[in-house]
Design a protein around this motif. Structure first.
Motif, PDB file in Angstrom:
ATOM      1  N   THR A  11       2.862 -12.246  12.739  1.00 39.94           N
ATOM      2  CA  THR A  11       1.579 -11.546  12.771  1.00 39.94           C
ATOM      3  C   THR A  11       1.605 -10.392  13.773  1.00 39.94           C
ATOM      4  N   LEU A  12       2.123 -10.648  14.961  1.00 37.86           N
ATOM      5  CA  LEU A  12       2.226  -9.576  15.956  1.00 37.86           C
ATOM      6  C   LEU A  12       3.263  -8.543  15.541  1.00 37.86           C
ATOM      7  N   TRP A  13       4.347  -8.995  14.944  1.00 34.96           N
ATOM      8  CA  TRP A  13       5.369  -8.065  14.461  1.00 34.96           C
ATOM      9  C   TRP A  13       4.760  -7.105  13.445  1.00 34.96           C
ATOM     10  N   LEU A  14       4.007  -7.650  12.485  1.00 35.27           N
ATOM     11  CA  LEU A  14       3.368  -6.815  11.476  1.00 35.27           C
ATOM     12  C   LEU A  14       2.362  -5.851  12.102  1.00 35.27           C
ATOM     13  N   SER A  15       1.558  -6.346  13.010  1.00 33.14           N
ATOM     14  CA  SER A  15       0.576  -5.452  13.643  1.00 33.14           C
ATOM     15  C   SER A  15       1.278  -4.366  14.462  1.00 33.14           C
ATOM     16  N   ASN A  16       2.388  -4.692  15.111  1.00 36.55           N
ATOM     17  CA  ASN A  16       3.159  -3.670  15.829  1.00 36.55           C
ATOM     18  C   ASN A  16       3.607  -2.567  14.878  1.00 36.55           C
ATOM     19  N   LEU A  17       4.147  -2.966  13.735  1.00 38.90           N
ATOM     20  CA  LEU A  17       4.614  -1.989  12.754  1.00 38.90           C
ATOM     21  C   LEU A  17       3.467  -1.119  12.256  1.00 38.90           C
ATOM     22  N   MET A  18       2.367  -1.765  11.886  1.00 40.07           N
ATOM     23  CA  MET A  18       1.246  -1.023  11.309  1.00 40.07           C
ATOM     24  C   MET A  18       0.604  -0.085  12.328  1.00 40.07           C
ATOM     25  N   PHE A  19       0.404  -0.555  13.560  1.00 42.08           N
ATOM     26  CA  PHE A  19      -0.223   0.290  14.571  1.00 42.08           C
ATOM     27  C   PHE A  19       0.693   1.424  15.024  1.00 42.08           C
ATOM     28  N   ASP A  20       2.008   1.258  14.817  1.00 42.02           N
ATOM     29  CA  ASP A  20       2.959   2.307  15.159  1.00 42.02           C
ATOM     30  C   ASP A  20       3.152   3.277  13.986  1.00 42.02           C
ATOM     31  N   GLY A  21       2.440   3.033  12.881  1.00 47.34           N
ATOM     32  CA  GLY A  21       2.522   3.911  11.723  1.00 47.34           C
ATOM     33  C   GLY A  21       3.772   3.723  10.889  1.00 47.34           C
ATOM     34  N   ARG A  22       4.442   2.599  11.039  1.00 51.00           N
ATOM     35  CA  ARG A  22       5.669   2.344  10.276  1.00 51.00           C
ATOM     36  C   ARG A  22       5.318   1.663   8.954  1.00 51.00           C
ATOM     37  N   ASP A  23       6.131   1.914   7.952  1.00 54.18           N
ATOM     38  CA  ASP A  23       5.945   1.299   6.649  1.00 54.18           C
ATOM     39  C   ASP A  23       6.479  -0.132   6.729  1.00 54.18           C
ATOM     40  N   TRP A  24       5.590  -1.106   6.631  1.00 59.11           N
ATOM     41  CA  TRP A  24       5.970  -2.504   6.827  1.00 59.11           C
ATOM     42  C   TRP A  24       6.690  -3.092   5.614  1.00 59.11           C
ATOM     43  N   GLU A  25       6.453  -2.551   4.426  1.00 57.15           N
ATOM     44  CA  GLU A  25       7.015  -3.181   3.223  1.00 57.15           C
ATOM     45  C   GLU A  25       8.546  -3.160   3.183  1.00 57.15           C
ATOM     46  N   PRO A  26       9.219  -2.042   3.498  1.00 52.01           N
ATOM     47  CA  PRO A  26      10.685  -2.104   3.549  1.00 52.01           C
ATOM     48  C   PRO A  26      11.183  -3.046   4.648  1.00 52.01           C
ATOM     49  N   GLN A  27      10.429  -3.119   5.747  1.00 52.69           N
ATOM     50  CA  GLN A  27      10.797  -4.039   6.832  1.00 52.69           C
ATOM     51  C   GLN A  27      10.700  -5.490   6.357  1.00 52.69           C
ATOM     52  N   ALA A  28       9.662  -5.794   5.573  1.00 56.63           N
ATOM     53  CA  ALA A  28       9.498  -7.150   5.038  1.00 56.63           C
ATOM     54  C   ALA A  28      10.633  -7.487   4.080  1.00 56.63           C
ATOM     55  N   ALA A  29      11.010  -6.533   3.246  1.00 56.82           N
ATOM     56  CA  ALA A  29      12.130  -6.761   2.327  1.00 56.82           C
ATOM     57  C   ALA A  29      13.428  -6.987   3.107  1.00 56.82           C
ATOM     58  N   ALA A  30      13.628  -6.206   4.151  1.00 61.78           N
ATOM     59  CA  ALA A  30      14.820  -6.390   4.986  1.00 61.78           C
ATOM     60  C   ALA A  30      14.798  -7.758   5.669  1.00 61.78           C
ATOM     61  N   LEU A  31      13.611  -8.186   6.091  1.00 64.46           N
ATOM     62  CA  LEU A  31      13.495  -9.498   6.734  1.00 64.46           C
ATOM     63  C   LEU A  31      13.871 -10.618   5.774  1.00 64.46           C
ATOM     64  N   THR A  32      13.340 -10.593   4.565  1.00 66.79           N
ATOM     65  CA  THR A  32      13.663 -11.679   3.630  1.00 66.79           C
ATOM     66  C   THR A  32      15.153 -11.668   3.291  1.00 66.79           C
ATOM     67  N   GLY A  33      15.742 -10.493   3.212  1.00 69.14           N
ATOM     68  CA  GLY A  33      17.182 -10.410   2.995  1.00 69.14           C
ATOM     69  C   GLY A  33      17.967 -10.976   4.163  1.00 69.14           C
ATOM     70  N   ALA A  34      17.512 -10.671   5.376  1.00 71.69           N
ATOM     71  CA  ALA A  34      18.189 -11.177   6.575  1.00 71.69           C
ATOM     72  C   ALA A  34      18.082 -12.692   6.671  1.00 71.69           C
ATOM     73  N   LEU A  35      16.925 -13.240   6.325  1.00 73.85           N
ATOM     74  CA  LEU A  35      16.758 -14.693   6.396  1.00 73.85           C
ATOM     75  C   LEU A  35      17.745 -15.406   5.480  1.00 73.85           C
ATOM     76  N   ALA A  36      18.036 -14.813   4.338  1.00 73.74           N
ATOM     77  CA  ALA A  36      18.954 -15.431   3.376  1.00 73.74           C
ATOM     78  C   ALA A  36      20.396 -15.458   3.870  1.00 73.74           C
ATOM     79  N   ARG A  37      20.750 -14.595   4.819  1.00 78.66           N
ATOM     80  CA  ARG A  37      22.153 -14.531   5.263  1.00 78.66           C
ATOM     81  C   ARG A  37      22.402 -15.173   6.629  1.00 78.66           C
TER      82      ARG A  37
END
Length: 168
Positions: free
Chosen positions: A86-112
């Motif tokens: 939750t804080l990670w997402l809010s950090n991304l959003m408040f910093d103006g970063r696109d969270w969706e590619p970050q979320a995709a990267a996260l799910t990919g990282a969790l799998a490996r």
């Protein structure tokens, strides 16, 4: 494969302490990946309370933005606890970063990952509809992020009043 465990629930539901216990029960020295930023006195007090509550024995990595990098850098060192998405997402959003590619990267990282990962995330969609666009955008993004992580997780637990309910 090592487990990926998502622990979710409302504010002050007991999800962090439950996730800490789950992480400590896994083999190896636990690593705490903290996503909070000490941006004001209230947040510094919250961080201090979390540190005191979890006690000694944790290797702490502070990473408010590059969660995938933190997971990759700590893989193989023991079970990791990510507190919180939750804080990670809010950090991304408040910093103006696109969270969706970050979320995709996260799910990919969790799998490996070679070492277990326990993730904490707030369930924010069970209350009233927020009265402003930013809050609605955040609520929606948090719901979508939780769904994506839950899909790749081996286990999902919902904590209510300090009691975990196994969802997956």
């Amino acid at each position: 494969m090592p487990p990926v465990i998502l622990v979710t629930g409302g504010a002050r539901s007991g999800k962090s302490s439950h996730a800490e216990a789950r992480t400590r029960a896994l083999p190896g020295a636990p690593v705490y990946i903290a996503t909070a930023r000490p941006s004001d006195d209230e947040m510094r007090a919250r961080i201090a309370r979390h540190i005191a509550d979890r006690g000694a024995g944790w290797d702490t990595v502070e990473e408010p933005f590059d969660l995938v990098g933190a997971l990759d850098r700590t893989d193989g060192r023991g079970p990791r606890l990510v507190d919180c998405l939750t804080l990670w997402l809010s950090n991304l959003m408040f910093d103006g970063r696109d969270w969706e590619p970050q979320a995709a990267a996260l799910t990919g990282a969790l799998a490996r990952q070679a070492s277990p990962v326990v993730l904490v995330s707030n369930e924010v969609g069970m209350g009233i509809v927020p009265d402003n666009a930013l809050a609605r955008d955040f609520r929606d993004a948090q719901g979508w992020l939780n769904q994506r992580v839950a899909q790749v997780a081996d286990e999902v637990e919902f904590v209510v009043s300090g009691l975990p309910l196994r969802v997956k």
